[in-house]
Design an enzyme around this catalytic site. Sequence first.
Site, PDB file in Angstrom:
ATOM      1  N   SER A  11       0.969  -1.145  -0.086  1.00 55.41           N
ATOM      2  CA  SER A  11       0.078   0.148   0.143  1.00 55.41           C
ATOM      3  C   SER A  11       0.889   1.303  -0.026  1.00 55.41           C
ATOM      4  O   SER A  11       1.525   1.465  -0.976  1.00 55.41           O
ATOM      5  CB  SER A  11      -0.946  -0.007   1.293  1.00 55.41           C
ATOM      6  OG  SER A  11      -1.964   0.900   1.209  1.00 55.41           O
ATOM      7  N   HIS A  38      -2.407  -1.013  -3.477  1.00 59.25           N
ATOM      8  CA  HIS A  38      -3.825  -0.359  -3.163  1.00 59.25           C
ATOM      9  C   HIS A  38      -3.488   1.249  -3.698  1.00 59.25           C
ATOM     10  O   HIS A  38      -2.429   1.834  -3.770  1.00 59.25           O
ATOM     11  CB  HIS A  38      -3.777  -0.077  -1.646  1.00 59.25           C
ATOM     12  CG  HIS A  38      -4.180  -1.007  -0.730  1.00 59.25           C
ATOM     13  ND1 HIS A  38      -4.126  -0.804   0.504  1.00 59.25           N
ATOM     14  CD2 HIS A  38      -4.831  -2.343  -0.947  1.00 59.25           C
ATOM     15  CE1 HIS A  38      -4.549  -2.036   1.257  1.00 59.25           C
ATOM     16  NE2 HIS A  38      -5.010  -2.744   0.211  1.00 59.25           N
ATOM     17  N   ASP A 144      -4.367  -4.711   5.831  1.00 60.31           N
ATOM     18  CA  ASP A 144      -4.854  -5.655   4.748  1.00 60.31           C
ATOM     19  C   ASP A 144      -3.374  -6.529   4.490  1.00 60.31           C
ATOM     20  O   ASP A 144      -2.637  -5.968   4.384  1.00 60.31           O
ATOM     21  CB  ASP A 144      -5.223  -4.961   3.750  1.00 60.31           C
ATOM     22  CG  ASP A 144      -5.872  -5.647   2.513  1.00 60.31           C
ATOM     23  OD1 ASP A 144      -6.491  -6.705   2.735  1.00 60.31           O
ATOM     24  OD2 ASP A 144      -5.796  -5.274   1.153  1.00 60.31           O
TER      25      ASP A 144
END
Length: 204
Positions: A11, A38, A144
Amino acid sequence: MAFDIVVVGTSLGGLQALTVMLAGLPNTFPAAVIVVQHRHKASDSTLSFFLQQYSTLPVAEAEDKEEILPRRVYLAPADYHLLVEPRQAWGHRQGRYGGIATLALSTEAPVCNARPSIDVLFESAADAYAQRVIGVILTGASQDGAKGLAKIKARGGRAIVQEPATAESRIMPEAAIASVTVDWIVQLQEIAPLLVNLCQSAVR
């Protein structure tokens, strides 16, 4: 142990981390690499063109029902979950047990406030490939991936996490380490050589 796919989740800070990791993989790297980065849901497909500059492996956004092939890098498109789906026919290929799987795109609800979700990719890869998958968690500012990495480990796969001190954001690596007994915690520059050693030594 032979590994067919490497799934990667990242991310915040992932763009730079991916350039380093992909630059270290040779064009003979035998496994498929599937990446969730992400990004904003309105992002275009320029990420694949950018990362291609650093990779000798072909890099492209995944398409729905696309067959997973070795020596390729697949990116999750913006605003879609990316899943691995096993085909019904499993059998012997190249003298060892394996199988051909496909990629699937989904617009199901976000997971951990993310779509694409790292957990969704990792869990589907664990279901399809079991002990033949390696999960890699890089820099990021969410949790995540921790749940998905745990499933990879539970199915017999391997887990690699970027050393948090070398991450632009250490939240994601630390969440994975707190949730999973990972196999390797290594600096960013060491991840590609480790993957090469794990995947290429298995096919010698």
